[in-house]
Design an enzyme around this catalytic site. Structure first.
Site, mmCIF file in Angstrom:
data_model
loop_
_atom_site.group_PDB
_atom_site.id
_atom_site.type_symbol
_atom_site.label_atom_id
_atom_site.label_comp_id
_atom_site.label_asym_id
_atom_site.label_seq_id
_atom_site.Cartn_x
_atom_site.Cartn_y
_atom_site.Cartn_z
ATOM 1 N N TYR A 116 33.129 44.760 39.334
ATOM 2 C CA TYR A 116 33.798 45.356 40.037
ATOM 3 C C TYR A 116 32.676 46.894 39.414
ATOM 4 O O TYR A 116 31.907 47.769 40.498
ATOM 5 C CB TYR A 116 35.257 45.941 40.234
ATOM 6 C CG TYR A 116 35.351 47.198 40.807
ATOM 7 C CD1 TYR A 116 35.614 47.310 42.281
ATOM 8 C CD2 TYR A 116 36.075 48.503 40.284
ATOM 9 C CE1 TYR A 116 36.546 47.876 43.054
ATOM 10 C CE2 TYR A 116 35.659 49.027 40.870
ATOM 11 C CZ TYR A 116 36.332 48.915 42.596
ATOM 12 O OH TYR A 116 36.547 50.032 42.948
ATOM 13 N N SER A 136 32.954 55.073 42.632
ATOM 14 C CA SER A 136 34.152 55.173 41.714
ATOM 15 C C SER A 136 33.380 55.940 39.941
ATOM 16 O O SER A 136 32.282 55.872 40.324
ATOM 17 C CB SER A 136 34.568 53.791 41.675
ATOM 18 O OG SER A 136 35.760 53.818 40.588
#
Length: 252
Positions: free
Chosen positions: A151, A138
């Site tokens: 996360y 990400s």
């Protein structure tokens, strides 16, 4: 990676980026096997795209990973591409008490899942004429979002792992590529149509071009400024990024 004539296993393949990658790679003539926790969703994708096959897998469960890896090696001897795509993104608040069970779920899914699955398959991949491991991380691996701190940390750790793994596989026929998505309009948090989110089809088109280039890291041009982390200016960048989200939050 070579984009045709592969046998590809994609985790988290029943929705979002994983499903879109599966459908695109299937359309290009690859044999695609997807994994997910819910058999009904696996059956739905397979029915919509004859030829795609599904295997139920809980990527957070080490024993289940070993079971599925053995099944893949037995049933798909030409398997040569692994896409570690499955991930979860619960919210948390590191300014207060962070739920330990939720953090463990994130790390088991987003970090240990890819590590365990790759470990279980890597010797099989080495035996193929040509193989690729793809880790889906990400942009938050480089610029964390404070409302999803665990996360973001899990994706930063997976990015680091991919760097090490790429080096250690340098003298083999296995290449390692990383996909670093921006905010894509999927249901990872909530599909909202927010204009700040990149449309899924546009993301897939740009990502496929990047994968074909054999670049070690594939990211869309829109996040280049965030990817080019500015060294000692990192703290100000992360603060400004998160302040912008406080002022215009992501819909949930």
């Amino acid at each position: 990676m070579k984009l045709t004539e592969n046998t590809i296993f994609i985790t988290g393949g029943t929705s979002g980026i994983g499903r879109a990658l599966a459908e695109q790679l299937h359309a290009m003539g690859n044999k695609v096997i997807i994994a997910g926790r819910r058999q009904a969703l696996l059956d739905e994708v397979a029915a919509a795209h004859p030829g795609i096959e599904g295997i139920a897998l809980d990527i957070s469960d080490a024993a289940d990973i070993d079971r599925v890896a053995a099944q893949l090696i037995r049933d798909y001897p030409t398997l040569n591409v692994l896409v570690n795509n499955a991930g979860i993104m619960p919210f948390d608040d590191p300014s207060g008490r962070v739920d330990d069970a939720a953090s463990r779920r994130i790390l088991d899914t987003n970090l240990l899942g890819p590590i365990r699955l790759t470990s279980a398959l890597v010797e099989h991949l080495k035996a193929q004429p040509r193989a690729t491991i793809i880790h889906n991380t990400s942009v938050l691996a480089y610029v964390p979002i404070a409302t999803n701190a665990v996360y973001s940390a899990s994706k930063a750790a997976l990015h680091s792992y991919a760097l090490s793994q790429r080096f250690m596989l340098r003298d083999t026929n296995v290449t390692v590529q990383e996909i670093a998505p921006p905010w894509v309009d999927t249901d990872l948090i909530k599909k909202s149509g927010d204009p700040r989110a990149m449309p899924l089809d546009a993301f897939i088109a740009e990502t496929m071009t990047g994968l074909a280039s054999e670049e070690p890291e594939v990211f869309v041009e829109a996040i280049r400024a965030l990817r080019d982390n500015p060294g000692l200016g990192e703290h100000a960048l992360v603060h400004a990024f998160n302040q912008s989200l406080v002022e215009s939050p992501i819909p949930v």
